[in-house]
Write a protein that holds these residues in place. Sequence first.
Motif, short mmCIF file in Angstrom:
data_model
loop_
_atom_site.label_atom_id
_atom_site.label_comp_id
_atom_site.label_asym_id
_atom_site.label_seq_id
_atom_site.Cartn_x
_atom_site.Cartn_y
_atom_site.Cartn_z
N LYS A 19 -2.31 0.80 83.57
CA LYS A 19 -2.47 0.59 82.28
C LYS A 19 -3.90 -0.27 81.93
CE LYS A 19 2.36 -0.12 80.87
NZ LYS A 19 3.24 -1.31 80.43
N SER A 20 -4.33 -0.16 80.78
CA SER A 20 -5.89 -0.65 80.76
C SER A 20 -5.62 -2.07 80.49
CB SER A 20 -6.57 0.13 79.50
OG SER A 20 -6.07 -0.22 78.39
N LYS A 21 -6.67 -3.02 80.70
CA LYS A 21 -6.83 -4.25 80.51
C LYS A 21 -7.31 -4.71 79.05
CE LYS A 21 -6.86 -5.46 85.31
NZ LYS A 21 -7.04 -4.10 86.08
N LYS A 22 -7.51 -3.83 78.14
CA LYS A 22 -8.07 -3.84 77.12
C LYS A 22 -7.35 -4.83 76.25
CE LYS A 22 -10.41 -1.26 73.15
NZ LYS A 22 -10.52 -0.30 72.58
N GLY A 23 -6.21 -4.77 76.09
CA GLY A 23 -5.40 -5.58 75.02
C GLY A 23 -5.08 -5.23 73.92
N THR A 24 -4.87 -5.86 73.06
CA THR A 24 -4.65 -5.77 71.45
C THR A 24 -5.92 -5.92 70.44
OG1 THR A 24 -3.64 -7.63 70.80
CG2 THR A 24 -2.22 -5.82 71.54
N ARG A 25 -6.15 -5.10 69.50
CA ARG A 25 -7.17 -5.22 68.89
C ARG A 25 -6.93 -6.43 67.85
NH1 ARG A 25 -8.97 -1.58 64.52
NH2 ARG A 25 -10.83 -2.24 63.84
N ILE A 26 -7.88 -7.31 67.88
CA ILE A 26 -7.93 -8.22 66.39
C ILE A 26 -8.40 -7.63 65.41
CG2 ILE A 26 -8.61 -10.51 65.62
CD1 ILE A 26 -9.03 -10.95 68.64
N HIS A 27 -7.53 -7.46 64.17
CA HIS A 27 -7.99 -6.99 63.03
C HIS A 27 -8.40 -7.91 62.15
CE1 HIS A 27 -5.84 -3.01 63.59
NE2 HIS A 27 -4.85 -3.70 64.27
N THR A 28 -9.50 -7.62 61.49
CA THR A 28 -10.26 -8.85 60.69
C THR A 28 -10.19 -8.34 59.20
OG1 THR A 28 -12.34 -7.52 61.05
CG2 THR A 28 -11.72 -9.44 62.51
N LYS A 29 -9.79 -7.17 59.01
CA LYS A 29 -9.72 -6.71 57.68
C LYS A 29 -8.38 -6.60 56.95
CE LYS A 29 -14.07 -4.02 57.70
NZ LYS A 29 -14.15 -3.22 58.67
N VAL A 30 -8.13 -6.59 55.73
CA VAL A 30 -6.67 -6.70 55.09
C VAL A 30 -6.32 -5.18 55.13
CG1 VAL A 30 -5.45 -7.19 53.02
CG2 VAL A 30 -7.27 -8.69 53.73
N HIS A 31 -7.27 -4.39 54.73
CA HIS A 31 -6.66 -3.00 54.60
C HIS A 31 -7.10 -2.06 56.02
CE1 HIS A 31 -6.81 -3.53 50.33
NE2 HIS A 31 -7.91 -3.97 50.24
N PHE A 32 -6.10 -0.86 55.87
CA PHE A 32 -6.01 -0.17 57.15
C PHE A 32 -6.79 1.20 56.79
CE2 PHE A 32 -4.11 3.47 59.45
CZ PHE A 32 -4.52 3.14 60.78
N TYR A 33 -7.78 1.47 57.50
CA TYR A 33 -8.53 2.67 57.19
C TYR A 33 -8.10 3.71 58.31
CZ TYR A 33 -11.33 0.04 54.20
OH TYR A 33 -11.73 -0.79 52.94
N ARG A 34 -7.61 5.03 57.96
CA ARG A 34 -7.06 5.91 58.86
C ARG A 34 -8.26 6.32 59.76
NH1 ARG A 34 -7.24 11.25 58.90
NH2 ARG A 34 -8.35 11.28 56.88
N PRO A 35 -8.21 6.68 61.06
CA PRO A 35 -9.19 6.92 61.81
C PRO A 35 -9.46 8.35 61.83
CG PRO A 35 -7.17 6.64 63.06
CD PRO A 35 -6.90 5.93 61.74
N GLN A 36 -10.85 8.89 62.04
CA GLN A 36 -10.99 10.10 61.76
C GLN A 36 -10.21 10.89 63.02
OE1 GLN A 36 -13.00 11.96 59.54
NE2 GLN A 36 -12.66 10.22 58.14
N THR A 37 -9.90 12.13 62.71
CA THR A 37 -9.22 12.64 63.90
C THR A 37 -10.04 14.03 63.91
OG1 THR A 37 -7.66 13.75 62.22
CG2 THR A 37 -7.08 11.99 63.61
#
Length: 141
Positions: A19-37
Amino acid sequence: MAGGAKAAAVAKKLTKSTKSKKGTRIHTKVHFYRPQTLSLERKPKYARKSVQNKNQLDHGIIKYPLTTESSMKLIEDSNTLVFIVDIKANKRQIKQAVKDLYQIECDKVNTLITPRGLKKSYVRLSKDFDALDVANRVGVI
């Protein structure tokens, strides 16, 4: 010794994390923006239409010149020719069609749609050309 080396190799592999050691991302914004696929280009197996659409105005933008008394007065007084044109034609297309058909330059084009549903266009010729001469050449007069 061979067994001990083998055991050490297995122990080393087990201690390595996949597993990667990156960890969970800290969300700083209230809204979720769908990532570009990934969007792939379409590769259809067959054409959806058997025949391509042709340009609707290929059959001719200018239908015929108008030869009423009021249009004759405009030819004589204000150097203007009057045509009935295709209902879908715009002013730029009318100007280009007049230039191609009669080899004349026009200053401006005014259009209106008559109550009968026809589009009438008033083509004001430039100072270099005379509407009477053009009308004679076209066969209006």
